[in-house]
Design a protein around this motif. Structure first.
Motif, PDB file in Angstrom:
ATOM      1  N   ASP A  67      -2.605   3.719   0.650  1.00 44.55           N
ATOM      2  CA  ASP A  67      -1.753   2.547   0.834  1.00 44.55           C
ATOM      3  C   ASP A  67      -2.350   1.690   1.947  1.00 44.55           C
ATOM      4  O   ASP A  67      -3.430   1.993   2.444  1.00 44.55           O
ATOM      5  CB  ASP A  67      -0.297   2.945   1.148  1.00 44.55           C
ATOM      6  CG  ASP A  67      -0.214   3.895   2.338  1.00 44.55           C
ATOM      7  OD1 ASP A  67      -0.902   3.638   3.346  1.00 44.55           O
ATOM      8  OD2 ASP A  67       0.540   4.879   2.273  1.00 44.55           O
ATOM      9  N   ASN A  68      -1.667   0.630   2.315  1.00 45.14           N
ATOM     10  CA  ASN A  68      -2.253  -0.274   3.318  1.00 45.14           C
ATOM     11  C   ASN A  68      -1.565  -0.176   4.670  1.00 45.14           C
ATOM     12  O   ASN A  68      -1.592  -1.118   5.459  1.00 45.14           O
ATOM     13  CB  ASN A  68      -2.231  -1.719   2.817  1.00 45.14           C
ATOM     14  CG  ASN A  68      -0.821  -2.282   2.721  1.00 45.14           C
ATOM     15  OD1 ASN A  68       0.139  -1.554   2.454  1.00 45.14           O
ATOM     16  ND2 ASN A  68      -0.670  -3.586   2.934  1.00 45.14           N
ATOM     17  N   PHE A  69      -0.964   0.983   4.967  1.00 47.02           N
ATOM     18  CA  PHE A  69      -0.407   1.185   6.296  1.00 47.02           C
ATOM     19  C   PHE A  69      -1.532   1.322   7.312  1.00 47.02           C
ATOM     20  O   PHE A  69      -2.607   1.831   7.005  1.00 47.02           O
ATOM     21  CB  PHE A  69       0.495   2.425   6.331  1.00 47.02           C
ATOM     22  CG  PHE A  69       1.735   2.286   5.490  1.00 47.02           C
ATOM     23  CD1 PHE A  69       2.596   1.215   5.677  1.00 47.02           C
ATOM     24  CD2 PHE A  69       2.034   3.219   4.504  1.00 47.02           C
ATOM     25  CE1 PHE A  69       3.739   1.069   4.904  1.00 47.02           C
ATOM     26  CE2 PHE A  69       3.170   3.084   3.727  1.00 47.02           C
ATOM     27  CZ  PHE A  69       4.027   2.014   3.925  1.00 47.02           C
TER      28      PHE A  69
ATOM     29  N   LYS B 121       0.578   1.517  -4.432  1.00 44.49           N
ATOM     30  CA  LYS B 121       1.772   0.689  -4.657  1.00 44.49           C
ATOM     31  C   LYS B 121       1.426  -0.741  -4.255  1.00 44.49           C
ATOM     32  O   LYS B 121       0.411  -0.989  -3.604  1.00 44.49           O
ATOM     33  CB  LYS B 121       2.967   1.193  -3.846  1.00 44.49           C
ATOM     34  CG  LYS B 121       2.752   1.330  -2.359  1.00 44.49           C
ATOM     35  CD  LYS B 121       4.013   1.857  -1.702  1.00 44.49           C
ATOM     36  CE  LYS B 121       3.805   2.199  -0.233  1.00 44.49           C
ATOM     37  NZ  LYS B 121       2.961   3.370  -0.044  1.00 44.49           N
TER      38      LYS B 121
ATOM     39  N   PRO C  78       1.016  -3.816  -2.182  1.00 36.60           N
ATOM     40  CA  PRO C  78       0.892  -3.859  -0.719  1.00 36.60           C
ATOM     41  C   PRO C  78       2.081  -4.532  -0.038  1.00 36.60           C
ATOM     42  O   PRO C  78       2.638  -5.505  -0.537  1.00 36.60           O
ATOM     43  CB  PRO C  78      -0.388  -4.679  -0.499  1.00 36.60           C
ATOM     44  CG  PRO C  78      -1.153  -4.555  -1.763  1.00 36.60           C
ATOM     45  CD  PRO C  78      -0.126  -4.454  -2.846  1.00 36.60           C
ATOM     46  N   ASN C  79       2.440  -3.986   1.097  1.00 34.16           N
ATOM     47  CA  ASN C  79       3.450  -4.576   1.952  1.00 34.16           C
ATOM     48  C   ASN C  79       2.782  -5.689   2.767  1.00 34.16           C
ATOM     49  O   ASN C  79       1.832  -5.424   3.501  1.00 34.16           O
ATOM     50  CB  ASN C  79       4.022  -3.496   2.871  1.00 34.16           C
ATOM     51  CG  ASN C  79       5.130  -3.999   3.761  1.00 34.16           C
ATOM     52  OD1 ASN C  79       5.218  -5.193   4.055  1.00 34.16           O
ATOM     53  ND2 ASN C  79       5.988  -3.095   4.194  1.00 34.16           N
ATOM     54  N   PRO C  80       3.253  -6.928   2.652  1.00 33.98           N
ATOM     55  CA  PRO C  80       2.593  -8.029   3.363  1.00 33.98           C
ATOM     56  C   PRO C  80       2.618  -7.883   4.878  1.00 33.98           C
ATOM     57  O   PRO C  80       1.867  -8.563   5.584  1.00 33.98           O
ATOM     58  CB  PRO C  80       3.377  -9.265   2.905  1.00 33.98           C
ATOM     59  CG  PRO C  80       4.691  -8.743   2.424  1.00 33.98           C
ATOM     60  CD  PRO C  80       4.398  -7.391   1.848  1.00 33.98           C
ATOM     61  N   LEU C  81       3.487  -7.005   5.388  1.00 35.17           N
ATOM     62  CA  LEU C  81       3.559  -6.794   6.827  1.00 35.17           C
ATOM     63  C   LEU C  81       2.480  -5.827   7.317  1.00 35.17           C
ATOM     64  O   LEU C  81       2.276  -5.681   8.517  1.00 35.17           O
ATOM     65  CB  LEU C  81       4.946  -6.264   7.216  1.00 35.17           C
ATOM     66  CG  LEU C  81       6.130  -7.189   6.903  1.00 35.17           C
ATOM     67  CD1 LEU C  81       7.433  -6.536   7.333  1.00 35.17           C
ATOM     68  CD2 LEU C  81       5.955  -8.539   7.589  1.00 35.17           C
ATOM     69  N   GLN C  82       1.822  -5.166   6.366  1.00 33.74           N
ATOM     70  CA  GLN C  82       0.784  -4.216   6.724  1.00 33.74           C
ATOM     71  C   GLN C  82      -0.591  -4.860   6.549  1.00 33.74           C
ATOM     72  O   GLN C  82      -0.704  -6.076   6.427  1.00 33.74           O
ATOM     73  CB  GLN C  82       0.930  -2.951   5.865  1.00 33.74           C
ATOM     74  CG  GLN C  82       2.270  -2.239   6.024  1.00 33.74           C
ATOM     75  CD  GLN C  82       2.468  -1.657   7.413  1.00 33.74           C
ATOM     76  OE1 GLN C  82       1.501  -1.335   8.109  1.00 33.74           O
ATOM     77  NE2 GLN C  82       3.715  -1.523   7.830  1.00 33.74           N
TER      78      GLN C  82
ATOM     79  N   SER D 282      -3.837  -6.402   5.119  1.00 38.09           N
ATOM     80  CA  SER D 282      -4.132  -7.115   3.876  1.00 38.09           C
ATOM     81  C   SER D 282      -5.268  -6.417   3.130  1.00 38.09           C
ATOM     82  O   SER D 282      -6.022  -5.633   3.703  1.00 38.09           O
ATOM     83  CB  SER D 282      -4.541  -8.562   4.178  1.00 38.09           C
ATOM     84  OG  SER D 282      -5.801  -8.593   4.846  1.00 38.09           O
TER      85      SER D 282
END
Length: 254
Positions: free
Chosen positions: A157-159, A189, A191-195, A197
């Motif tokens: 993931d992009n954490f 999943k 990507p969460n834009p807060l994490q 890019s």
């Protein structure tokens, strides 16, 4: 045969989901495909295989151990008929080398050599694709498996902590002499834009993101150990069109 290894830095990041769906889609599209579950560390109840527990990887490793008493590992060979004794068959035609929880194997000092025999034996079989699911460790046996791959897909993931650990993993592989030119990233999943890019993830890891496999939609039936059937989401395109397209995109990128 094309060999695709599915790996991750942390457990629970979706390796098995990606492995079985890629294998299932290829098989359903008419490509003879073999799925090898070489993760003997994870609790088998968490794996969405849904096939009988035997025969399995442990049975094959026991036979390799017996043969190693009279032959060096590099000289151990199996015929197609012998290897087929260890494979299970899904009703789609997908062949599966299954695995059970056998954590003790990780402490076997010859496990890397034994798994090399397994992978090389599988690669001799008459299939178009071999998809290999690994555990999430950076142990020598996983390095032996990766060394046999045409493509290595890192599921993540992009954490921020994931990106940091992935960067360290890539650096470690380089330090021990591994090329990562055939490594690619698959996000598990959207990507969460807060994490981090995608662009930053690629820059920090040095690896290209080739696809995003979304979280399965609610209501997707779950496989059980009694069904003797793999829950292939790709076999239900009307229920999960975005998921199916994501699987297609990953394979197209390869």
């Amino acid at each position: 045969m094309k060999t695709i290894v599915i790996h991750s830095i942390h457990p629970g990041e979706g390796k098995t989901k990606v492995a079985k769906e890629l294998a299932g889609y290829l098989q359903l599209q008419g490509h003879s495909t073999l799925l090898a579950d070489l993760d003997f560390v994870t609790d088998p109840a968490r794996r969405a295989l849904g096939l009988p527990s035997t025969p399995n990887l442990e049975d094959l490793l026991e036979e390799i151990t017996r043969q190693s008493k009279i032959n060096p590992f590099f000289n151990i060979n199996f015929s197609e008929e012998q290897m087929n004794q260890y494979l299970l068959t899904h009703n789609s035609g997908l062949k599966v080398l299954s695995s059970e929880n056998a954590k003790y194997l990780a402490s076997d000092e010859r496990i890397a050599e034994k798994l090399t025999v397994v992978v090389r034996s599988l690669k001799k079989l008459p299939y178009d694709y071999l998809i290999i699911d690994t555990d999430s460790s950076a142990r020598d046996y996983n390095q032996a498996i990766i060394q046999e791959a045409d493509h290595v897909l890192i599921v993540t993931d992009n954490f921020r902590y994931s990106v940091k650990d992935l960067r360290h993993y890539v650096m470690k592989m380089h330090d021990i002499g591994f090329s990562t030119l055939n490594f690619k990233i698959v996000l598990n999943k959207v990507p969460n834009p807060l994490q981090v890019s995608i662009e930053e993830l690629e820059q920090e890891s040095g690896l290209k993101v080739i696809g995003i496999i979304p979280v399965l939609t609610k209501g997707t039936k779950a496989a059980t150990m009694q069904t003797e059937d793999i829950n292939l989401t790709v076999a239900e395109p009307d229920k999960n069109p975005e998921f199916l397209q994501a699987v297609k995109d990953v394979l197209a990128a390869l």
